[in-house]
Design an enzyme around this catalytic site. Sequence first.
Site: not given
Ligand code: 4GY
Length: 278
Positions: A88, A115, A152, A167
Site C-alpha cells: 500500500p 505486518e 487482458r 476501453d
Molecule cells: N493495497 N496494494 C496492498 C496491500 C498487504 C502486510 C505488506 C495494496 O498492494 N498491496 O494492502 N498489501 C500488505 C500486508 C505486508 C503488504
Amino acid sequence: MIQFTVLTLFPEMFAPLQESILKRAQEAKLVKVQFVNFRDYAISKHKNVDDIPYGGGVGMLLKPEPIFAAIRDLPKPCGRRKVILMSPQGEVFRQEKAKEWAEEGELVFICGHYEGFDERIRELADEEVSIGDYVLTGGELAAMVMIDAVARLVPGVLGEDASAEEDSHSISLLEYPQYTRPADFEGRQVPEILLSGHHALIKRWRRKESLRRTFSRRPDLINAVTFRPEDYSILEELILEHEEIAAWQDLWKHLCPRPKRRRKSSHNPASKLSEDSH
Ligand code: 4GY
C-alpha cells in the site's frame, strides 16, 4: 507469451486465475503463471519466514533471506523481467502501468503477508505498487488484480475482434450507459435515440452521457480528458442540465466556435442596416 511469476506463501489463493478468460489464455500459451513458495527457501528447521521487529513493536515482519534466495534462484528470463513489490506504500496501479507491463517478458510479483517487510526486501524490486488506499491481509489479491489487468492486454487474450485498447482509452472518460433487449423491461425504456438507427446522433448521445457521468461521478478525471471541437455544443447543453459543470468551463473555452463572418449582402437587410449605422 508473457510470464507471471508469483512469490507467495499461499499459492492456493490464486485459484481464480484458473477460470474463464485467463484459463483459456494459459491453455492457448499466451500467458503463463507460476508460483514460488518462498517458505521453500527458509533455512531454519522450522522454516520461519517472519520474525519480530528490531526496536520493538507489534506484529511480525517477513525476513529478507527467504525472499532474496527465491529471487536469486529464478531461472534466467527469456526477455525483459520486472520485479514488483505489492504494497500500500507503492505508486497506485493504473491502466497506463498495465499497458507498460504488458510489453515485458516476465513479471515477478512479491506478495507479503503479516505486518510488513524487512526494509531490505525493497531493494529486490524494480517497482513498489499498490492497488489502492486500503490495507489487505497480504499482497496476493493485489497481484491477482494486476495479473488480470495486464493479461487482458496481451494480444489474443480477449479474442480476435474485442479490443482492450478501446476501453483503456475510455479510462479517462467513463463508459456511457448501455442497453440490450428488451427495449421495454417492466416499463423501463431503453432511450429512444438508441433504437433510431441514427448513427451520428447515437455517437453524440454516447459522448454526452460519458461526459455527464465523468463530471458527476469522477470529477478527479476531468483534467485528463481531451476535449474535442464537437464537444463544445454538448458541453453547453450539459451546463444547462447541471449548473456545477460551468465551474470547469475554462477547460474547453478554447474550442468555442468563432462566429462565421457574415458576407456583405444586399439580400440581407439586417446586415445592410447595421452597416448604414456606422
Ligand atoms: N493495497 N496494494 C496492498 C496491500 C498487504 C502486510 C505488506 C495494496 O498492494 N498491496 O494492502 N498489501 C500488505 C500486508 C505486508 C503488504
